[in-house]
Design a protein around this motif. Structure first.
Motif, PDB file in Angstrom:
ATOM      1  N   PHE A 152       0.844  -1.203   0.000  1.00  0.00           N
ATOM      2  CA  PHE A 152       0.000   0.000   0.000  1.00  0.00           C
ATOM      3  C   PHE A 152       0.877   1.249   0.000  1.00  0.00           C
ATOM      4  N   ILE A 153       0.323   2.312  -0.594  1.00  0.00           N
ATOM      5  CA  ILE A 153       1.028   3.595  -0.583  1.00  0.00           C
ATOM      6  C   ILE A 153       0.804   4.213   0.795  1.00  0.00           C
ATOM      7  N   ASP A 154       1.780   4.008   1.680  1.00  0.00           N
ATOM      8  CA  ASP A 154       1.637   4.504   3.048  1.00  0.00           C
ATOM      9  C   ASP A 154       2.467   5.763   3.313  1.00  0.00           C
ATOM     10  N   GLU A 155       3.124   6.253   2.276  1.00  0.00           N
ATOM     11  CA  GLU A 155       3.892   7.507   2.388  1.00  0.00           C
ATOM     12  C   GLU A 155       3.081   8.629   1.756  1.00  0.00           C
ATOM     13  N   ASP A 183      -3.652   7.427  11.773  1.00  0.00           N
ATOM     14  CA  ASP A 183      -3.871   6.036  12.196  1.00  0.00           C
ATOM     15  C   ASP A 183      -4.111   5.119  10.999  1.00  0.00           C
ATOM     16  N   PHE A 184      -4.863   5.629  10.017  1.00  0.00           N
ATOM     17  CA  PHE A 184      -5.166   4.848   8.817  1.00  0.00           C
ATOM     18  C   PHE A 184      -3.890   4.580   8.010  1.00  0.00           C
ATOM     19  N   ILE A 185      -3.098   5.622   7.793  1.00  0.00           N
ATOM     20  CA  ILE A 185      -1.851   5.477   7.023  1.00  0.00           C
ATOM     21  C   ILE A 185      -0.890   4.517   7.733  1.00  0.00           C
ATOM     22  N   LYS A 186      -0.823   4.609   9.051  1.00  0.00           N
ATOM     23  CA  LYS A 186       0.041   3.704   9.837  1.00  0.00           C
ATOM     24  C   LYS A 186      -0.443   2.257   9.699  1.00  0.00           C
ATOM     25  N   GLU A 187      -1.752   2.078   9.748  1.00  0.00           N
ATOM     26  CA  GLU A 187      -2.332   0.723   9.667  1.00  0.00           C
ATOM     27  C   GLU A 187      -2.028   0.065   8.327  1.00  0.00           C
ATOM     28  N   ILE A 188      -2.170   0.811   7.230  1.00  0.00           N
ATOM     29  CA  ILE A 188      -1.894   0.189   5.916  1.00  0.00           C
ATOM     30  C   ILE A 188      -0.395  -0.017   5.694  1.00  0.00           C
ATOM     31  N   GLY A 189       0.430   0.705   6.472  1.00  0.00           N
ATOM     32  CA  GLY A 189       1.887   0.573   6.323  1.00  0.00           C
ATOM     33  C   GLY A 189       2.455  -0.655   7.008  1.00  0.00           C
ATOM     34  N   ASP A 190       1.739  -1.181   8.013  1.00  0.00           N
ATOM     35  CA  ASP A 190       2.215  -2.371   8.733  1.00  0.00           C
ATOM     36  C   ASP A 190       1.801  -3.630   7.975  1.00  0.00           C
ATOM     37  N   LYS A 191       2.767  -4.268   7.342  1.00  0.00           N
ATOM     38  CA  LYS A 191       2.451  -5.467   6.553  1.00  0.00           C
ATOM     39  C   LYS A 191       2.438  -6.708   7.439  1.00  0.00           C
ATOM     40  N   PRO A 192       1.375  -7.522   7.342  1.00  0.00           N
ATOM     41  CA  PRO A 192       1.342  -8.755   8.137  1.00  0.00           C
ATOM     42  C   PRO A 192       2.338  -9.782   7.611  1.00  0.00           C
ATOM     43  N   ARG A 193       2.602 -10.787   8.418  1.00  0.00           N
ATOM     44  CA  ARG A 193       3.582 -11.813   8.047  1.00  0.00           C
ATOM     45  C   ARG A 193       3.021 -13.213   8.294  1.00  0.00           C
ATOM     46  N   LYS A 194       3.632 -14.175   7.719  1.00  0.00           N
ATOM     47  CA  LYS A 194       3.494 -15.617   7.993  1.00  0.00           C
ATOM     48  C   LYS A 194       2.213 -16.317   7.555  1.00  0.00           C
ATOM     49  N   GLN A 247      -5.916 -11.543   7.144  1.00  0.00           N
ATOM     50  CA  GLN A 247      -7.344 -11.332   7.410  1.00  0.00           C
ATOM     51  C   GLN A 247      -7.555 -10.355   8.569  1.00  0.00           C
ATOM     52  N   LYS A 248      -6.779 -10.517   9.634  1.00  0.00           N
ATOM     53  CA  LYS A 248      -6.875  -9.603  10.786  1.00  0.00           C
ATOM     54  C   LYS A 248      -6.493  -8.189  10.377  1.00  0.00           C
ATOM     55  N   LYS A 249      -5.425  -8.064   9.602  1.00  0.00           N
ATOM     56  CA  LYS A 249      -4.959  -6.747   9.156  1.00  0.00           C
ATOM     57  C   LYS A 249      -5.999  -6.078   8.264  1.00  0.00           C
ATOM     58  N   SER A 250      -6.622  -6.854   7.393  1.00  0.00           N
ATOM     59  CA  SER A 250      -7.654  -6.324   6.502  1.00  0.00           C
ATOM     60  C   SER A 250      -8.821  -5.745   7.301  1.00  0.00           C
ATOM     61  N   THR A 251      -9.235  -6.454   8.352  1.00  0.00           N
ATOM     62  CA  THR A 251     -10.329  -5.981   9.213  1.00  0.00           C
ATOM     63  C   THR A 251      -9.922  -4.705   9.937  1.00  0.00           C
ATOM     64  N   ALA A 252      -8.681  -4.655  10.418  1.00  0.00           N
ATOM     65  CA  ALA A 252      -8.181  -3.460  11.121  1.00  0.00           C
ATOM     66  C   ALA A 252      -8.139  -2.252  10.177  1.00  0.00           C
ATOM     67  N   ILE A 253      -7.700  -2.466   8.937  1.00  0.00           N
ATOM     68  CA  ILE A 253      -7.652  -1.385   7.938  1.00  0.00           C
ATOM     69  C   ILE A 253      -9.062  -0.874   7.667  1.00  0.00           C
ATOM     70  N   SER A 254     -10.008  -1.805   7.551  1.00  0.00           N
ATOM     71  CA  SER A 254     -11.401  -1.441   7.297  1.00  0.00           C
ATOM     72  C   SER A 254     -11.949  -0.542   8.405  1.00  0.00           C
ATOM     73  N   LYS A 255     -11.655  -0.876   9.656  1.00  0.00           N
ATOM     74  CA  LYS A 255     -12.117  -0.065  10.794  1.00  0.00           C
ATOM     75  C   LYS A 255     -11.503   1.332  10.776  1.00  0.00           C
ATOM     76  N   LYS A 256     -10.213   1.412  10.483  1.00  0.00           N
ATOM     77  CA  LYS A 256      -9.534   2.719  10.440  1.00  0.00           C
ATOM     78  C   LYS A 256     -10.069   3.567   9.284  1.00  0.00           C
ATOM     79  N   ALA A 257     -10.385   2.922   8.170  1.00  0.00           N
ATOM     80  CA  ALA A 257     -10.940   3.651   7.020  1.00  0.00           C
ATOM     81  C   ALA A 257     -12.315   4.223   7.360  1.00  0.00           C
ATOM     82  N   MET A 258     -13.132   3.440   8.061  1.00  0.00           N
ATOM     83  CA  MET A 258     -14.464   3.905   8.458  1.00  0.00           C
ATOM     84  C   MET A 258     -14.372   5.141   9.352  1.00  0.00           C
TER      85      MET A 258
END
Length: 202
Positions: free
Chosen positions: A49-52, A70-81, A87-98
């Motif tokens: 994601f473009i987080d800059e 908060d939204f920009i920070k959330e999309i900048g943190d890439k999940p691992r493994k 899926q958790k990160k996607s839900t968190a991004i959705s909440k911050k976007a709302m």
């Protein structure tokens, strides 16, 4: 003796069936694991994601607009493994976007910004929906990540335009003229009833 032989053969047949069933199950599990690994790799590769901030205005917003930061920070943190982490990160991004929609700064509280935020939220929700399906369509998730990035750029450019426009000095009387336009738009067009006794020109 015949019964013992028959029982022995039946036992061998049952063991053979169990082994075949286990091998089939193991093969299916291996196939599923390979498929999941491919989905994970595709999503992991696409998850950029473009987080800059792309301009000075967006950079200023990070300092002053908490929800944007908060939204920009959330999309900048890439999940691992795991897919579960995505899926958790996607839900968190959705909440911050709302949350962006609930706290737009006065300067940007305009239809052009609101509509872009709404489109951004819609695309993020779609991504969140697809990534939570039992059969994840990784191609659609990857496509939506690209679309979300386009919407982010569009939103940041629109913010920049609004700030640039606000720097342009207004001419004398322009403010009064704009107020007058707004008040005339507010007056509804009342249709005047036509008197049927009046002579008509045809």
């Amino acid at each position: 003796m015949k019964y013992k032989i028959a029982l022995f053969l039946l036992l061998i047949f049952a063991l053979q069936s169990c082994q075949d069933e286990n091998q089939k199950r193991l093969a299916e599990n291996a196939k599923e694991a390979k498929k999941n690994a491919k989905i994970f790799n595709n999503i992991n590769k696409a998850w950029i994601f473009i987080d800059e901030p792309i301009n000075e205005v967006s950079e200023q917003n990070i300092k002053t607009w908490t929800e944007w930061r908060d939204f920009i920070k959330e999309i900048g943190d890439k999940p691992r493994k795991t897919i579960g982490a995505f899926q958790k990160k996607s839900t968190a991004i959705s909440k911050k976007a709302m949350a962006l929609n609930n706290s737009i700064p006065n300067e940007f509280n305009q239809p052009a910004i609101k509509s872009r935020i709404s489109v951004l939220i819609t695309k993020i929700k779609m991504m969140d929906l697809f990534i939570h399906l039992s059969q994840i369509p990784d191609d659609k998730v990857a496509f939506l990540i690209g679309e979300i990035n386009k919407e982010l750029v569009s939103l940041e450019r629109q913010m920049d335009k609004i700030v640039e426009r606000s720097k342009v000095p207004k001419e004398q009387g322009e403010e009064d003229f704009l107020k007058m336009l707004d008040t005339t738009r507010a007056i509804p067009n009342a249709s005047v009833p036509i008197d049927p006794n009046l002579p008509r020109v045809e």
